[in-house]
Write a protein that holds these residues in place. Structure first.
Motif, PDB file in Angstrom:
ATOM      1  N   VAL A   1       0.841   4.611   0.773  1.00  0.00           N
ATOM      2  CA  VAL A   1      -0.036   5.762   0.980  1.00  0.00           C
ATOM      3  C   VAL A   1      -0.519   5.707   2.424  1.00  0.00           C
ATOM      4  CG1 VAL A   1      -1.973   7.082   0.076  1.00  0.00           C
ATOM      5  CG2 VAL A   1      -0.752   5.499  -1.417  1.00  0.00           C
TER       6      VAL A   1
ATOM      7  N   VAL B   1       6.161  12.300   0.204  1.00  0.00           N
ATOM      8  CA  VAL B   1       5.510  13.072  -0.850  1.00  0.00           C
ATOM      9  C   VAL B   1       4.129  13.460  -0.351  1.00  0.00           C
ATOM     10  CG1 VAL B   1       4.591  12.974  -3.204  1.00  0.00           C
ATOM     11  CG2 VAL B   1       6.781  11.888  -2.681  1.00  0.00           C
ATOM     12  N   GLY B   2       3.742  14.735  -0.548  1.00  0.00           N
ATOM     13  CA  GLY B   2       2.415  15.120  -0.119  1.00  0.00           C
ATOM     14  C   GLY B   2       2.160  16.603  -0.194  1.00  0.00           C
TER      15      GLY B   2
ATOM     16  N   ARG C   1       1.226  14.413  -8.271  1.00  0.00           N
ATOM     17  CA  ARG C   1       1.917  13.951  -7.073  1.00  0.00           C
ATOM     18  C   ARG C   1       2.032  12.427  -7.082  1.00  0.00           C
ATOM     19  NH1 ARG C   1      -1.558  15.599  -2.744  1.00  0.00           N
ATOM     20  NH2 ARG C   1      -0.848  17.699  -3.236  1.00  0.00           N
TER      21      ARG C   1
ATOM     22  N   ALA D   1       5.512  10.189  -7.177  1.00  0.00           N
ATOM     23  CA  ALA D   1       5.835   9.170  -6.171  1.00  0.00           C
ATOM     24  C   ALA D   1       6.139   7.831  -6.834  1.00  0.00           C
ATOM     25  CB  ALA D   1       4.677   9.023  -5.186  1.00  0.00           C
TER      26      ALA D   1
ATOM     27  N   VAL E   1       3.503   8.396   0.600  1.00  0.00           N
ATOM     28  CA  VAL E   1       2.618   9.475   0.176  1.00  0.00           C
ATOM     29  C   VAL E   1       1.728   9.806   1.370  1.00  0.00           C
ATOM     30  CG1 VAL E   1       0.792  10.169  -1.397  1.00  0.00           C
ATOM     31  CG2 VAL E   1       2.678   8.753  -2.226  1.00  0.00           C
TER      32      VAL E   1
ATOM     33  N   VAL F   1      -3.370   7.699  -6.261  1.00  0.00           N
ATOM     34  CA  VAL F   1      -2.188   6.875  -6.501  1.00  0.00           C
ATOM     35  C   VAL F   1      -2.559   5.612  -7.274  1.00  0.00           C
ATOM     36  CG1 VAL F   1      -0.400   5.473  -5.389  1.00  0.00           C
ATOM     37  CG2 VAL F   1      -0.897   7.773  -4.531  1.00  0.00           C
TER      38      VAL F   1
END
Length: 513
Positions: free
Chosen positions: A270, A296-297, A324, A328, A340, A355
């Motif tokens: 992240v 990813v985002g 999301r 991920a 992320v 996350v």
């Protein structure tokens, strides 16, 4: 007078000679340029550097172009890597040597003799010639002849491009401290690390810490006898000479299809990208983004990240954080290295919590998760205004989407009673229009109407606007989701300086009761 000078008419003799810095390429005499070969053959004086053992790689490369009629000036270093008792230390000893060497060459130039100074590779790329150039080029006519660098030679021997498309190439001396090496490597697209030898263990460690060891190639004595190339991870540190480089080649995908990602140990990182564009990225964040197979985002934040060939980008809306995060982690379980992307710092009202919340479920407990910090919006805004966060402060989100407004109001009240500076995130949006006014009125019960308030919108972005108003004048209509508010304590000052500039700062000392 040399044979070359004797062949010239007396009227053609120059008042002074001409200085040439001649690049010889990486080692193979056949890679010497035509211009370099011509100048070596015509020179009155050929100079070259060597260690105290007297052997010169530069001379050995140029030997086939020497005629035997040149004066040879051997410039022998008094030290290379050993210690010295020179009063100026290692640098002082070398400076004295360069001054003495330049004086020897100047004597030839003053006598009208042309001087060629030989340089392995390119004269201006970590070359010894440049020390002569700095001392002589402003005094004599000078020409520098470029040569094939060790970087180009290494790429040629590896058979891999260094850069393609929008990639950048970073050249790093291995003599840097390991922490600095790690940061430079992590932030690089492609890179070449020079000056290995005794620095190799630190370079290898830095490559491993930056997550780039698997990509690194090793090239030793390219285009010289004893040439060797292999993956850097397989190199024995005790066998590494100075004439070797580490290469992180281009990441652009080769023409043949890449091997598919298979089930295996993937990971999720992240990454905090800071409040705006590339200037706010840390080297660690750059490296983590470059190493990812998938990004990813939230689409707006993904758009800030440069497009890299071979990476998959998975954009989504701003209100699906849990989905999301799960997406991920599922990718990582299938062997993908997932980044992320989060704005600001991922642990401040952002994706790190989302996350980790999912990653702590039984299905994902074995997926490695790492958090890479970023510049926060509060700190970025504070830097534009001065130092409003110079003393104790509290960070509060005005959004009541994930917590009730009563909780927000209680926290604002308690922070105000404690006389803390406040950084207010998520102050308003199209669906939330009353929170700023409610917060202002609540704070006015504890703060003076003239309390400075920094209104910072899109800090670091193309529409950045930072201004200071007074708390009583705070207009909710001027605040949106891209704005952060910094509300001063009783001690915060807003002071006019030159050019009508107002700076806001909070003293580090708090007055005693």
């Amino acid at each position: 007078m040399t044979e070359q000078q004797a062949d010239r008419p007396a009227t053609d003799l120059p008042a002074v000679g001409r200085l040439y810095g001649v690049g010889l390429g990486p080692g193979d005499p056949s890679l010497v340029t035509v211009r370099a070969a011509e100048l070596i053959g015509k020179a009155d004086v050929v100079a070259y550097h060597s260690a105290r053992h007297g052997r010169s790689i530069a001379r050995s490369i140029a030997e086939r172009y020497l005629t035997g009629g040149q004066v040879e000036e051997k410039l022998v270093y008094p030290i290379t890597v050993e210690t010295t008792d020179h009063p100026g230390g290692y640098r002082g000893a070398l400076d004295d040597f360069y001054e003495e060497a330049a004086a020897r060459l100047a004597a030839h130039l003053d006598a009208g003799r042309d001087v060629v100074v030989l340089a392995e590779g390119d004269p201006f790329f970590y070359g010894s010639y440049q020390h002569m150039h700095k001392r002589l080029a402003h005094r004599y006519p000078t020409e520098v002849v470029p040569g094939v660098t060790s970087i180009s030679a290494a790429a040629a021997r590896l058979g891999q491009p260094l850069t393609e498309a929008e990639e950048t190439l970073t050249v790093i001396p291995g003599t840097l401290p390991e922490e600095e090496l790690t940061a430079r490597i992590a932030s690089a697209d492609s890179a070449v690390i020079m000056k290995l030898g005794r620095t190799f263990p630190a370079v290898r460690s830095a490559l491993e810490r930056a997550g780039r060891l698997a990509d690194a190639q090793y090239v030793e004595r390219a285009f010289m006898p004893g040439e060797r190339t292999l993956p850097l991870a397989e190199v024995d540190a005790d066998t590494v000479p100075y004439f070797s480089v580490a290469v992180l080649p281009s990441k652009v995908a080769p023409l043949e299809p890449a091997a598919p990602v298979t089930d295996g140990p993937g990971s999720v990182t992240v990454i905090g990208t800071g409040p705006a564009g590339p200037l706010w990225l840390t080297p660690e964040a750059r490296g983590a983004l470059a190493a990812a197979t998938d990004l990813v985002g939230y689409t707006t934040y993904l758009d800030r990240v440069p497009v890299r060939p071979g990476q998959e980008r998975h954009g989504s809306d701003n209100k699906v954080e849990s989905e999301r995060a799960e997406f991920a982690l599922d990718l990582a379980r299938r062997g993908h290295r997932v980044a992320v992307v989060s704005s600001g710092d991922p642990g401040v009202f952002a994706m790190a919590t989302a996350v980790l919340e999912v990653a702590c479920e039984d299905a994902y407990r074995d997926v490695p998760v790492r958090i890479v910090p970023g510049m926060t919006a509060a700190h970025a805004a504070a830097s534009r205004a001065g130092a409003p966060l110079g003393h104790d402060y509290a960070v509060v989100s005005l959004s009541d989407r994930l917590k009730p407004w009563d909780v927000v109001a209680k926290r604002l009240r308690l922070a105000a009673e404690a006389d803390l500076v406040l950084a207010l995130y998520n102050p308003g949006s199209q669906s939330r229009t009353v929170q700023v006014g409610l917060a202002r009125d609540l704070l006015l019960e504890y703060r003076a109407p003239e309390t400075p308030v920094v209104m910072a919108r899109d800090v670091g972005g193309p529409t950045e606007r930072v201004r200071t108003v007074r708390l009583a004048e705070l207009d909710p209509a001027q605040v949106d989701m891209r704005t952060i508010l910094l509300i001063g304590s009783s001690q915060t000052r807003a002071v006019e300086r030159g050019n009508d500039t107002e700076v806001v700062w909070t003293p580090r000392r708090y007055p005693e009761a």
